[in-house]
Write an enzyme that holds these catalytic residues in place. Structure first.
Site, PDB file in Angstrom:
ATOM      1  N   ILE A  97     -75.713  76.426  42.209  1.00  0.00           N
ATOM      2  CA  ILE A  97     -74.465  77.208  42.142  1.00  0.00           C
ATOM      3  C   ILE A  97     -73.518  76.602  41.111  1.00  0.00           C
ATOM      4  O   ILE A  97     -72.910  77.328  40.307  1.00  0.00           O
ATOM      5  CB  ILE A  97     -73.812  77.316  43.543  1.00  0.00           C
ATOM      6  CG1 ILE A  97     -74.752  78.075  44.498  1.00  0.00           C
ATOM      7  CG2 ILE A  97     -72.467  78.051  43.443  1.00  0.00           C
ATOM      8  CD1 ILE A  97     -74.324  78.072  45.956  1.00  0.00           C
TER       9      ILE A  97
ATOM     10  N   ARG B 296     -74.024  63.701  42.465  1.00  0.00           N
ATOM     11  CA  ARG B 296     -74.536  62.436  43.007  1.00  0.00           C
ATOM     12  C   ARG B 296     -75.531  61.805  42.021  1.00  0.00           C
ATOM     13  O   ARG B 296     -75.487  60.635  41.747  1.00  0.00           O
ATOM     14  CB  ARG B 296     -75.208  62.701  44.349  1.00  0.00           C
ATOM     15  CG  ARG B 296     -74.993  61.634  45.361  1.00  0.00           C
ATOM     16  CD  ARG B 296     -75.138  62.142  46.787  1.00  0.00           C
ATOM     17  NE  ARG B 296     -75.811  63.403  46.895  1.00  0.00           N
ATOM     18  CZ  ARG B 296     -77.104  63.537  47.228  1.00  0.00           C
ATOM     19  NH1 ARG B 296     -77.835  62.487  47.477  1.00  0.00           N
ATOM     20  NH2 ARG B 296     -77.626  64.736  47.332  1.00  0.00           N
TER      21      ARG B 296
ATOM     22  N   ARG C 174     -67.859  74.041  51.241  1.00  0.00           N
ATOM     23  CA  ARG C 174     -67.587  73.941  52.673  1.00  0.00           C
ATOM     24  C   ARG C 174     -66.158  73.429  52.838  1.00  0.00           C
ATOM     25  O   ARG C 174     -65.711  72.548  52.089  1.00  0.00           O
ATOM     26  CB  ARG C 174     -68.560  72.981  53.357  1.00  0.00           C
ATOM     27  CG  ARG C 174     -69.936  73.566  53.613  1.00  0.00           C
ATOM     28  CD  ARG C 174     -69.912  74.643  54.706  1.00  0.00           C
ATOM     29  NE  ARG C 174     -71.234  75.182  54.991  1.00  0.00           N
ATOM     30  CZ  ARG C 174     -71.768  76.266  54.402  1.00  0.00           C
ATOM     31  NH1 ARG C 174     -71.099  76.927  53.490  1.00  0.00           N
ATOM     32  NH2 ARG C 174     -72.970  76.686  54.760  1.00  0.00           N
TER      33      ARG C 174
ATOM     34  N   GLU D  21     -62.998  76.778  60.404  1.00  0.00           N
ATOM     35  CA  GLU D  21     -63.124  78.243  60.400  1.00  0.00           C
ATOM     36  C   GLU D  21     -63.337  78.775  61.809  1.00  0.00           C
ATOM     37  O   GLU D  21     -64.085  78.157  62.570  1.00  0.00           O
ATOM     38  CB  GLU D  21     -64.316  78.661  59.524  1.00  0.00           C
ATOM     39  CG  GLU D  21     -64.074  78.348  58.064  1.00  0.00           C
ATOM     40  CD  GLU D  21     -65.254  78.678  57.162  1.00  0.00           C
ATOM     41  OE1 GLU D  21     -66.128  79.454  57.578  1.00  0.00           O
ATOM     42  OE2 GLU D  21     -65.289  78.156  56.045  1.00  0.00           O
TER      43      GLU D  21
ATOM     44  N   HIS E 112     -64.676  83.448  53.709  1.00  0.00           N
ATOM     45  CA  HIS E 112     -66.056  82.964  53.556  1.00  0.00           C
ATOM     46  C   HIS E 112     -67.004  84.087  53.097  1.00  0.00           C
ATOM     47  O   HIS E 112     -67.930  84.482  53.821  1.00  0.00           O
ATOM     48  CB  HIS E 112     -66.562  82.321  54.855  1.00  0.00           C
ATOM     49  CG  HIS E 112     -67.645  81.301  54.623  1.00  0.00           C
ATOM     50  ND1 HIS E 112     -67.762  80.134  55.330  1.00  0.00           N
ATOM     51  CD2 HIS E 112     -68.663  81.288  53.730  1.00  0.00           C
ATOM     52  CE1 HIS E 112     -68.810  79.437  54.896  1.00  0.00           C
ATOM     53  NE2 HIS E 112     -69.377  80.132  53.920  1.00  0.00           N
TER      54      HIS E 112
ATOM     55  N   GLY F  34     -68.759  83.997  50.085  1.00  0.00           N
ATOM     56  CA  GLY F  34     -69.603  83.566  48.959  1.00  0.00           C
ATOM     57  C   GLY F  34     -70.884  84.353  48.782  1.00  0.00           C
ATOM     58  O   GLY F  34     -71.194  84.815  47.693  1.00  0.00           O
TER      59      GLY F  34
HETATM   60  C1  DGY Z   1     -74.098  79.528  52.687  1.00  0.00           C
HETATM   61  O1  DGY Z   1     -75.126  80.137  52.425  1.00  0.00           O
HETATM   62  O2  DGY Z   1     -74.084  78.309  52.884  1.00  0.00           O
HETATM   63  C2  DGY Z   1     -72.841  80.322  52.777  1.00  0.00           C
HETATM   64  O3  DGY Z   1     -71.755  79.528  53.014  1.00  0.00           O
HETATM   65  C3  DGY Z   1     -72.978  81.419  53.812  1.00  0.00           C
HETATM   66  O4  DGY Z   1     -73.787  82.382  53.335  1.00  0.00           O
END
Ligand code: DGY
Length: 330
Positions: A165, A185, A246, A275, A293, A295
């Site tokens: 991502i 990391r 997160r 959350e 949330h 994403g």
């Molecule tokens: C994930 O995939 O970790 C998202 O936060 C939820 O789809």
């Protein structure tokens, strides 16, 4: 996914209603599906009762899968988490009991990178405030000092976490002519750095020099509160923070204080520490853009996540390796 010929037996529990294709692929594989038809997380006792006879579990980030839950599911062979993040699953406890844990990498990369960019632009350009102004009926027309935001094109982007991502976010930044630095990391191979046009820096330098900081690191003991009061104090007063990873990557109380003190310009958040509870200090501020949330919330990503979870369940119950087992821990 081609529908597998019915061949398997066993029971799979699904903890929330899934989007299309739902549980049809699991059923087509010959599995008996039990499912929570209420779109709410089950509490620990309900979940334990639901998995008592299950051979497989399809669960969500709203489910906590720990040793006690696994002990309540003696037949369980696979936990297929309907998410790429798996901080809701005690992977060590699962593996100690011979239970495979899988996630959904890859299929939601573009959806999440797109949302990070949506938040980045909306926050830098004060779109949330603008939208509320127009809807309020109080907008009196264009004004030279109205909702002046931060420029994006040509500025410096700092990406924390250069997995799939993070890389997709970097590729999008190229179109905005941004200078991109990152921290991970492990440093990524130099050919990948060259291809993405990114420079590796230490976290302190990233926080101190980036105009936008975007978080894409997994949540674990090392990354908890990665953005704390110290990190926020290092950031530019014009900088914007974006979090689609997160919630606990960010110390929300410290973020609210930094915003209150004008230490950074704004934040675009898709995820929160507790959350669905959102810190009141964030709710009270206009310079944060708050998403619920979202994403991975596109039609294709969510459908592909269903398919990948199904393939993982089918493979493990067939005695074959999982398609996407979670990577070994930190
Ligand atoms: C994930 O995939 O970790 C998202 O936060 C939820 O789809």
């Amino acid at each position: 996914m081609d529908r597998p010929a019915p061949s398997l037996s066993g029971t799979v529990h699904v903890t929330r209603p899934l989007p299309e294709p739902g549980t049809a692929l699991l059923e087509a594989a010959g599995l008996t599906v039990t499912a929570n038809s209420d779109d709410r997380p089950l509490d620990a006792a309900e979940l334990a009762a639901a998995v008592a006879d299950a051979d497989a579990l399809v669960c969500m980030l709203s489910d906590r899968i720990d040793g006690a839950l696994l002990d309540a599911a003696p037949r369980l062979r696979v936990v297929a988490n309907y998410a790429v993040g798996f901080d809701n699953v005690d992977v060590a406890a699962a593996r100690a009991r011979g239970v495979e844990v899988t996630n959904t990498p890859g299929v939601l990369t573009d959806a999440t990178a797109d949302l990070a960019w949506a938040l980045l632009l909306a926050t830098a350009r004060r779109l949330g405030e603008g939208e509320r102004l127009v809807r309020s009926g109080a907008w009196s027309g264009w004004a030279p000092r109205q909702l002046v935001g931060q420029p994006v094109a040509g500025r410096r982007l700092g990406i924390v976490g250069m997995g799939a991502i993070g890389r997709a976010v970097a590729r999008r930044a190229a179109g905005f002519g941004m200078e991109i630095c990152y921290h991970n990391r492990r440093r990524v191979p130099s050919d990948v750095e060259a291809q993405l046009g990114v420079t590796y820096v230490g976290l302190d330098e990233l926080f101190a020099t980036a105009d936008v900081v975007s978080l894409h690191a997994p949540l674990n003991a090392d990354s908890h509160h990665l953005v704390d009061a110290d990190a926020l104090a290092r950031m530019k007063s014009t900088a914007v923070l974006v979090n689609t990873g997160r919630g606990p990557l960010v110390d929300e109380a410290a973020l609210v204080q930094a915003l209150d003190e004008g230490r950074i310009a704004g934040a675009g958040l898709d995820v929160y520490e507790a959350e669905p509870v959102v810190h009141q200090g964030l709710l009270d501020r206009g310079d944060v853009v708050l998403a619920p949330h979202l994403g991975s919330a596109t039609t294709t990503a969510r459908a592909d996540m269903v398919e990948l979870c199904t393939r993982n369940v089918v493979e493990v119950l067939s005695g074959r390796p999982a398609v996407t087992p979670v990577p070994p821990g930190p």
